[in-house]
Design a protein around this motif. Structure first.
Motif, PDB file in Angstrom:
ATOM      1  N   LEU A 197      22.380  30.710  26.108  1.00 37.99           N
ATOM      2  CA  LEU A 197      21.781  29.408  25.817  1.00 37.99           C
ATOM      3  C   LEU A 197      20.255  29.490  25.812  1.00 37.99           C
ATOM      4  O   LEU A 197      19.584  28.899  24.956  1.00 37.99           O
ATOM      5  CB  LEU A 197      22.253  28.390  26.865  1.00 37.99           C
ATOM      6  CG  LEU A 197      21.554  27.029  26.872  1.00 37.99           C
ATOM      7  CD1 LEU A 197      21.822  26.284  25.561  1.00 37.99           C
ATOM      8  CD2 LEU A 197      22.038  26.199  28.056  1.00 37.99           C
ATOM      9  N   PHE A 204      20.051  21.100  17.501  1.00 35.86           N
ATOM     10  CA  PHE A 204      20.310  21.841  18.737  1.00 35.86           C
ATOM     11  C   PHE A 204      19.665  21.140  19.929  1.00 35.86           C
ATOM     12  O   PHE A 204      20.233  21.051  21.009  1.00 35.86           O
ATOM     13  CB  PHE A 204      19.772  23.256  18.561  1.00 35.86           C
ATOM     14  CG  PHE A 204      19.797  24.088  19.801  1.00 35.86           C
ATOM     15  CD1 PHE A 204      20.968  24.256  20.527  1.00 35.86           C
ATOM     16  CD2 PHE A 204      18.647  24.709  20.253  1.00 35.86           C
ATOM     17  CE1 PHE A 204      20.997  25.031  21.669  1.00 35.86           C
ATOM     18  CE2 PHE A 204      18.672  25.485  21.390  1.00 35.86           C
ATOM     19  CZ  PHE A 204      19.838  25.646  22.093  1.00 35.86           C
ATOM     20  N   GLN A 205      18.437  20.686  19.743  1.00 38.03           N
ATOM     21  CA  GLN A 205      17.766  19.883  20.773  1.00 38.03           C
ATOM     22  C   GLN A 205      17.449  18.533  20.120  1.00 38.03           C
ATOM     23  O   GLN A 205      16.303  18.256  19.783  1.00 38.03           O
ATOM     24  CB  GLN A 205      16.488  20.577  21.253  1.00 38.03           C
ATOM     25  CG  GLN A 205      16.761  21.960  21.866  1.00 38.03           C
ATOM     26  CD  GLN A 205      15.545  22.630  22.486  1.00 38.03           C
ATOM     27  OE1 GLN A 205      15.380  22.630  23.685  1.00 38.03           O
ATOM     28  NE2 GLN A 205      14.687  23.197  21.669  1.00 38.03           N
ATOM     29  N   ALA A 230      12.512  18.378  26.124  1.00 37.69           N
ATOM     30  CA  ALA A 230      12.769  17.193  26.945  1.00 37.69           C
ATOM     31  C   ALA A 230      12.202  17.408  28.346  1.00 37.69           C
ATOM     32  O   ALA A 230      12.935  17.635  29.296  1.00 37.69           O
ATOM     33  CB  ALA A 230      14.278  16.908  27.005  1.00 37.69           C
ATOM     34  N   TYR A 269      17.350  15.291  23.917  1.00 37.59           N
ATOM     35  CA  TYR A 269      18.413  15.963  24.653  1.00 37.59           C
ATOM     36  C   TYR A 269      17.920  17.279  25.252  1.00 37.59           C
ATOM     37  O   TYR A 269      17.261  18.074  24.580  1.00 37.59           O
ATOM     38  CB  TYR A 269      19.592  16.233  23.717  1.00 37.59           C
ATOM     39  CG  TYR A 269      20.767  16.883  24.405  1.00 37.59           C
ATOM     40  CD1 TYR A 269      21.519  16.169  25.336  1.00 37.59           C
ATOM     41  CD2 TYR A 269      21.119  18.203  24.146  1.00 37.59           C
ATOM     42  CE1 TYR A 269      22.592  16.756  25.976  1.00 37.59           C
ATOM     43  CE2 TYR A 269      22.193  18.796  24.778  1.00 37.59           C
ATOM     44  CZ  TYR A 269      22.926  18.069  25.694  1.00 37.59           C
ATOM     45  OH  TYR A 269      23.988  18.658  26.332  1.00 37.59           O
ATOM     46  N   ASP A 270      18.216  17.481  26.515  1.00 42.06           N
ATOM     47  CA  ASP A 270      17.909  18.730  27.203  1.00 42.06           C
ATOM     48  C   ASP A 270      19.196  19.545  27.305  1.00 42.06           C
ATOM     49  O   ASP A 270      20.089  19.203  28.078  1.00 42.06           O
ATOM     50  CB  ASP A 270      17.372  18.409  28.603  1.00 42.06           C
ATOM     51  CG  ASP A 270      17.146  19.664  29.441  1.00 42.06           C
ATOM     52  OD1 ASP A 270      17.512  20.774  28.989  1.00 42.06           O
ATOM     53  OD2 ASP A 270      16.619  19.529  30.556  1.00 42.06           O
ATOM     54  N   PRO A 271      19.308  20.616  26.512  1.00 41.47           N
ATOM     55  CA  PRO A 271      20.567  21.369  26.512  1.00 41.47           C
ATOM     56  C   PRO A 271      20.806  22.155  27.800  1.00 41.47           C
ATOM     57  O   PRO A 271      21.925  22.582  28.046  1.00 41.47           O
ATOM     58  CB  PRO A 271      20.417  22.312  25.309  1.00 41.47           C
ATOM     59  CG  PRO A 271      18.947  22.450  25.096  1.00 41.47           C
ATOM     60  CD  PRO A 271      18.325  21.159  25.554  1.00 41.47           C
ATOM     61  N   VAL A 272      19.776  22.331  28.621  1.00 45.61           N
ATOM     62  CA  VAL A 272      19.958  23.068  29.878  1.00 45.61           C
ATOM     63  C   VAL A 272      20.578  22.163  30.938  1.00 45.61           C
ATOM     64  O   VAL A 272      21.575  22.505  31.568  1.00 45.61           O
ATOM     65  CB  VAL A 272      18.621  23.654  30.386  1.00 45.61           C
ATOM     66  CG1 VAL A 272      18.806  24.323  31.744  1.00 45.61           C
ATOM     67  CG2 VAL A 272      18.048  24.629  29.369  1.00 45.61           C
ATOM     68  N   LEU A 273      19.998  20.981  31.130  1.00 42.72           N
ATOM     69  CA  LEU A 273      20.533  20.069  32.139  1.00 42.72           C
ATOM     70  C   LEU A 273      21.546  19.101  31.537  1.00 42.72           C
ATOM     71  O   LEU A 273      22.066  18.242  32.245  1.00 42.72           O
ATOM     72  CB  LEU A 273      19.387  19.324  32.836  1.00 42.72           C
ATOM     73  CG  LEU A 273      18.451  20.235  33.637  1.00 42.72           C
ATOM     74  CD1 LEU A 273      17.445  19.422  34.423  1.00 42.72           C
ATOM     75  CD2 LEU A 273      19.251  21.129  34.588  1.00 42.72           C
ATOM     76  N   ASP A 274      21.860  19.238  30.255  1.00 39.24           N
ATOM     77  CA  ASP A 274      22.879  18.420  29.597  1.00 39.24           C
ATOM     78  C   ASP A 274      22.586  16.938  29.847  1.00 39.24           C
ATOM     79  O   ASP A 274      23.405  16.207  30.415  1.00 39.24           O
ATOM     80  CB  ASP A 274      24.272  18.800  30.142  1.00 39.24           C
ATOM     81  CG  ASP A 274      25.395  18.045  29.436  1.00 39.24           C
ATOM     82  OD1 ASP A 274      25.198  17.606  28.282  1.00 39.24           O
ATOM     83  OD2 ASP A 274      26.471  17.891  30.054  1.00 39.24           O
ATOM     84  N   ASP A 275      21.403  16.520  29.414  1.00 38.14           N
ATOM     85  CA  ASP A 275      20.865  15.251  29.864  1.00 38.14           C
ATOM     86  C   ASP A 275      19.868  14.754  28.819  1.00 38.14           C
ATOM     87  O   ASP A 275      19.353  15.530  28.024  1.00 38.14           O
ATOM     88  CB  ASP A 275      20.140  15.531  31.186  1.00 38.14           C
ATOM     89  CG  ASP A 275      19.752  14.277  31.918  1.00 38.14           C
ATOM     90  OD1 ASP A 275      20.207  13.188  31.542  1.00 38.14           O
ATOM     91  OD2 ASP A 275      18.969  14.406  32.878  1.00 38.14           O
TER      92      ASP A 275
END
Lengths: 382, 382
Positions: free
Chosen positions: A241, B136-137, A270, B48-54
């Motif tokens: 990721l 993606f983001q 973000a 969207y933050d794909p790391v913290l899914d938030d």
């Protein structure tokens, strides 16, 4: 990575470990701790929150910790004459030692006042009568380790003013402590960080960072690893990721602040803080010890470059947090990708960003400036 | 719950909605907004933050919002003479209106500078060439709503000084706005809260709270609902994690601060703030509109009782956040259990707790005092 560490291990009068890391070999480090401190017996515990599925550390002895002492009484300066500090030597390069007021590192004993608590590893769930069992909200010993890392004996210096030689020694200490703390029984994650500035709660001015060895994988890391696992499930067993995020930032080129041969620094898409930067090695490595010596040198130089830009943003040093995200000790190591995350709450020359109900109550963050604008500001102050 | 609302809907000169909620019927609310404000067109987006899914909210216009104005220029006082405020009437009981500097409520249009972003509902994942796709983001419009709730026209008053009659009107407004904002297109969660005290970033002194209608289920709520779902999976289709916590606290009796016929207030087993209290209805209800009128009255009285204790802890008003956790609009409603969570960062008479690297970087919190000790302090200042 193997870099030479000119390392001398010593013990303070209360039994805590103190280690000198020198810029060069051959410096004798034999000065004894002349204080007669009572034996170090920190007491802490961790408590499970069944709602957020997370642990909170409780360390009741910390309420009395040293808070912004006068420079003449700084516990991180070397010992000079009758001013006995935490560091027995009359000078030093880099030194690490166990925190005298640690969040982690011991256990409450004989805690009869906590009915049902304190049973390590007791099973959760319901008792026979349907009532929650004793271990429904368990309390466990706060094993782990908290260390202080002094970057220089010069009280008035700062991380960004360290020489390349000294940065190398700091990196050697970080790698050494990461490897060592990973071996401490019960430690699941090693976190290297620096809190700089009284505005964000740093209680000592002397240039220093800290290292926590947590007895659990932290909430943020768990969440990131879950995202990385979902990504891998969808994109193949070797996909990462974080590598995908790096590729996305390099393709869009909207938020990149700096690129070096082995690293990339950008404002995340973000962010949560007004001035937030993420630094990743392009290579998929889990932690600092996995970097080569030249990579470490490049990274330390980049960190200084970026932190200097924080100072230039408002023509003065501003408070910041520097957080090293490394792979946990035992789980998710292949999913992890080392990063350095720099965050400052400064949002205007004399205004700090506060995190109130939306952030603290709902974990919902609002940015007042576009991340692309922030990235441009960071580029402009190179 | 149906309680009478003496409600008059009006529109400000820039098109924002303003509603008077009166303690009694029959008060004419016809004063026009004499300001000639430009049309209200807030622009915000969520990222969207794909790391913290938030999701993170980005609202660039907020950087210029009103910050601690002089009392004579308070925008939340009634309009008196030539001092034209946000409230056209020369007096009021309770009033709610759309925030002039909202975090949510609009969308950036024609954002050509954000390559690939701004496409609402675009699918994520990888493009054909294996590179991350545009979404993606993703960036989406920050739809939603941010409202201000003024509790009284008296600038120098505070929530704990409101009369029982006024508390009833505030509760009626909260219920009305929860129901109304749940119907606003795109709103997924309604959050009622009060930030009190400049120390935690409240930018206006006038007694007021806020209401956010988020276009997503917040991170904290998602996490709590996931825990509640796991609990239900393990303990039966009618069991509730929050009911189990209430039962556990009532059995242990270590952290209970107050019990009333329908509610319980306790310090949680694993708090994050030095002075944190959770208040739950014993009945499994999802939100404020599900309470009966007598329950609402009892709850408002309990909230005042508890907030008065916050003042008594240090013999002065201290900063606090009051957060109402209600069920999301569409998902997890049966898993949710209404709660009020009160949090103060005050840890000593003149010392605030800061959240630095461990909390902000790792989401790992340390408490300096035992939760059981905090509960005893709250009981002692009744």
């Amino acid at each position: 990575m193997t870099i030479p560490t000119n390392k001398t291990r010593t013990v303070l009068s209360d039994g805590r470990e103190l280690i000198y890391f020198d810029d060069r070999p051959g410096i004798p480090r034999t000065a004894p701790d002349l204080r007669n401190l009572a034996p170090h017996r920190p007491q802490s515990e961790i408590r499970y929150d069944p709602v957020l599925d997370d642990w909170v550390i409780v360390a009741a002895h910390r309420q009395t910790r040293t808070n912004l002492p006068a420079a003449s009484e700084c516990p991180l300066c070397p010992t000079r004459g009758a001013s006995l500090s935490e560091i027995p030597a009359d000078d030093y390069h880099v030194v690490t030692f166990e925190n005298r007021f640690p969040s982690l590192g011991g256990a409450y004993e004989g805690r009869g006042d906590i009915a049902g608590g304190g049973v390590r590893g007791a099973p959760g769930g319901l008792a026979d009568d349907g009532a929650p069992s004793a271990a429904f909200q368990p309390i466990e010993p706060g094993v782990g380790r908290c260390e202080v890392v002094c970057f220089t004996s010069d009280h008035t210096s700062s991380f960004v003013r360290l020489s390349p030689e000294r940065l190398h020694t700091v990196a050697a200490a970080w790698v050494d402590r990461t490897l060592h703390l990973s071996q401490v029984p019960g430690v699941e994650q090693v976190f290297i960080f620096e809190n700089r500035g009284a505005e964000i709660g740093a209680t000592l001015d002397h240039p220093h960072g800290q290292i926590y060895g947590y007895p659990f994988v932290t909430s943020r890391t768990s969440r990131a690893l879950a995202s990385a696992a979902r990504w891998r499930d969808g994109h193949g067993s070797t996909s990462c990721l974080f590598c995908a995020i790096i590729a996305d930032e390099r393709e869009k080129r909207l938020r990149i602040v700096e690129e070096t041969p082995s690293f990339i620094a950008f404002v995340p898409a973000a962010p949560r803080f007004p001035y937030e930067l993420h630094v990743y090695p392009r290579r998929h490595v889990p932690d600092l010890p996995s970097l080569t010596a030249p990579e470490l040198t490049e990274l330390m130089s980049l960190q200084v470059d970026l932190l200097r830009r924080y100072e230039r943003l408002f023509d003065k040093p501003i408070p910041y947090m520097a957080c090293w995200h490394q792979a946990p000790v035992r789980v998710g190591r292949d999913l992890s990708h080392l990063s350095l995350q720099l965050m400052s709450p400064q949002r205007a020359p004399n205004v700090l960003k506060f995190f109130a109900s939306s952030e603290s109550g709902m974990h919902a963050y609002t940015m007042d400036v576009l991340p692309e604008t922030i990235a441009a500001r960071f580029r402009d102050v190179k």
